[in-house]
Enzyme design. Structure first.
Site, PDB file in Angstrom:
ATOM      1  N   ASP A 161      53.638  27.935  47.666  1.00 34.25           N
ATOM      2  CA  ASP A 161      52.267  27.622  48.063  1.00 34.25           C
ATOM      3  C   ASP A 161      51.333  27.720  46.851  1.00 34.25           C
ATOM      4  O   ASP A 161      51.737  28.186  45.779  1.00 34.25           O
ATOM      5  CB  ASP A 161      51.835  28.589  49.185  1.00 34.25           C
ATOM      6  CG  ASP A 161      50.872  27.940  50.156  1.00 34.25           C
ATOM      7  OD1 ASP A 161      50.167  26.995  49.762  1.00 34.25           O
ATOM      8  OD2 ASP A 161      50.809  28.385  51.321  1.00 34.25           O
ATOM      9  N   ASP A 222      47.266  21.103  56.280  1.00 34.89           N
ATOM     10  CA  ASP A 222      48.307  21.632  57.173  1.00 34.89           C
ATOM     11  C   ASP A 222      48.318  20.890  58.513  1.00 34.89           C
ATOM     12  O   ASP A 222      47.263  20.627  59.094  1.00 34.89           O
ATOM     13  CB  ASP A 222      48.041  23.114  57.484  1.00 34.89           C
ATOM     14  CG  ASP A 222      48.161  23.990  56.258  1.00 34.89           C
ATOM     15  OD1 ASP A 222      48.448  23.480  55.163  1.00 34.89           O
ATOM     16  OD2 ASP A 222      47.959  25.210  56.408  1.00 34.89           O
TER      17      ASP A 222
HETATM   18  C1  GLA Z   1      49.060  27.222  53.522  1.00 34.45           C
HETATM   19  C2  GLA Z   1      50.193  26.214  53.647  1.00 34.45           C
HETATM   20  C3  GLA Z   1      50.826  26.317  55.025  1.00 34.45           C
HETATM   21  C4  GLA Z   1      51.329  27.745  55.267  1.00 34.45           C
HETATM   22  C5  GLA Z   1      50.206  28.743  55.063  1.00 34.45           C
HETATM   23  C6  GLA Z   1      50.705  30.173  55.073  1.00 34.45           C
HETATM   24  O1  GLA Z   1      48.001  26.927  54.351  1.00 34.45           O
HETATM   25  O2  GLA Z   1      49.737  24.911  53.402  1.00 34.45           O
HETATM   26  O3  GLA Z   1      51.861  25.394  55.160  1.00 34.45           O
HETATM   27  O4  GLA Z   1      52.396  27.996  54.369  1.00 34.45           O
HETATM   28  O5  GLA Z   1      49.536  28.536  53.803  1.00 34.45           O
HETATM   29  O6  GLA Z   1      49.719  31.111  54.815  1.00 34.45           O
END
Ligand code: GLA
Length: 434
Positions: A161, A222
């Site tokens: 990430d 997301d």
């Molecule tokens: C980000 C990523 C997600 C997930 C969250 C976890 O938002 O894009 O896919 O991994 O962090 O905290």
């Protein structure tokens, strides 16, 4: 004559030239398939209140069991992936990341062994910055040590990430250094990046570099359990397709995020749209749902061999949106053997099923049906539509927010025309080739 010769040379160069160099770790020849906890289970760490749904070793062991016994493995789903919120709040005395001891009493190595014993692979999550997005220890300053720790545990995939980077200009270097660190471990570890997603806030990412260091890369926000989330991802992808589609190919793929089929927010038609379009986009098929308890219709869709075959097609070309007509969208993906996958989405959210006329005028790929094509409908239900002629019109019926997914096989494959189509397809000029 000279123009024709030049055109032939250009075609040969463009068609035969491989996609930009991919990360050379032998992985991701087709997009990864598996399960990832985030969208469904998020950062639920309260194992007292919710022992079955908290982020703990039990969750992954139970998903691995379900994947091994309920046909998922046979369908191609392979990776059981941990997302954020697995670590302890602090590193150990040697500076290594450690799993939360209450929620992972057996430790990560034992969990990896368990997943491997089921014939599956284990994915883990970390962050290029000082903290993960949920506030757990990040890998900044620890790339080599963390890569080694994951390799020692027997991890097979890393989702990396991009939260909490001290300066955004360090993102590229951080992602590249972790890629090298993983390679240096000597263990094959699939590398799933969010590098472009975090760079987009400041600049247009360099996809040539990203492809060189990552096996998957997230570009956009997301996914969540709603139709607006799925359409937001599709719209963003279509708007940026000239930039991102050429970057995809064996070794590295655009990642539009998890499949949310089998949860609460999508109707069956919308689940078909997500499944069909993730196949057209050559997307990783990483489900985030509860495999211990999943609706049979969602399960059948997720395990549909014909859709999976499109997703995993060995030609390795990502599809793109080729037409918007009358609140329908047409997306097309060239497949091996001269075939084409065609998805027709009904974007109208009012009324009932509508007919989409397949004609030369409406469907860019129909030009290849010269003199005719064999057409098979894969979704919403399998149906041999038989031989269709260039100048005939056939209707497909599509429910609101649903998708008809077709495989079109030209009866005579004119290799020159097909190569030309691939070439123009890449540059989004499929409509103008005849
Ligand atoms: C980000 C990523 C997600 C997930 C969250 C976890 O938002 O894009 O896919 O991994 O962090 O905290």
């Amino acid at each position: 004559m000279a123009a024709l010769a030049l055109e032939t040379v250009m075609l040969a160069v463009c068609v035969l030239a491989p996609a930009a160099r991919a990360l050379d770790n032998g992985l991701a020849l087709t997009p990864a398939m598996g399960w990832l906890h985030w969208e469904r289970f998020m950062c639920n760490t309260d194992c007292n209140a919710e022992p079955d749904n908290c982020i703990s070793e039990n969750l992954y062991m139970q998903m691995a069991d379900a994947m091994a016994k309920d046909g998922w493995k046979e369908a191609g789903y392979e990776y059981v992936c941990i997302d954020d919120c697995w670590p302890s709040a602090s590193r150990d005395a040697q500076g290594r990341l450690q799993a939360d001891p209450k929620r992972f009493p057996g430790g990560m190595k034992k969990l990896a062994d368990y997943v491997h014993s089921r014939g599956l692979k284990l994915g883990i999550y970390a962050d290029v910055g000082t903290k993960t997005c949920a506030g757990y220890p990040g890998s900044f300053g620890y790339y080599d040590l963390d890569a080694k720790t994951f390799a020692d545990w027997g991890v097979d995939l890393l989702k990396f990430d991009g939260c909490n980077m001290p300066k955004w200009t360090l993102l590229a270097e951080g992602y590249i250094n972790m890629s090298k660190a993983l390679n240096n471990t000597g263990r094959s570890i699939f590398y799933s990046c969010e590098w472009p997603l975090y760079e987009w806030q400041y600049t247009q990412p360099n996809y040539t570099a990203i492809r060189q260091y990552c096996n998957h890369w997230r570009n956009y926000a997301d996914v969540y359990d709603a139709w607006t989330s799925v359409t937001g991802i599709l719209d963003w992808t279509a708007e940026h397709q000239d930039l991102i589609v050429p970057a995809a190919g064996p070794g590295g793929w655009n990642d539009p995020d998890m499949l949310v089929l089998g949860n609460f927010g999508l109707s069956l038609d919308q689940q078909m749209t997500q499944m069909a379009l993730w196949a057209i986009m050559a997307a990783p098929l990483l489900m985030s749902n509860d495999l211990r308890n999943i609706d049979p219709k969602s399960k059948a869709l997720l395990q549909n061999r014909d859709v999976i075959a499109i997703n995993q097609d060995p030609l390795g070309k990502q599809g793109r949106r080729t037409a918007k007509v009358n609140n329908f969208e047409v997306w097309e993906r060239p497949l091996s053997g001269g075939k084409l996958a065609v998805a027709i989405i009904n974007r109208q959210e009012i009324g009932g099923p509508r007919f989409f006329p397949i004609t030369l005028a409406m469907l860019p790929s129909w030009k290849f049906c010269n003199p005719e094509c064999n057409v098979t409908q894969i979704l919403p239900s399998y149906q041999e539509m038989g031989i269709q002629k260039l100048l005939s019109t056939t209707n497909v019926q599509v429910n609101p927010t649903g998708t008809a997914l077709l495989v079109v096989t030209p009866s005579t494959l004119d290799p020159r025309l097909h190569e030309k189509w691939l070439y123009f397809h890449r540059d989004n000029k499929a409509n103008s080739i005849l």
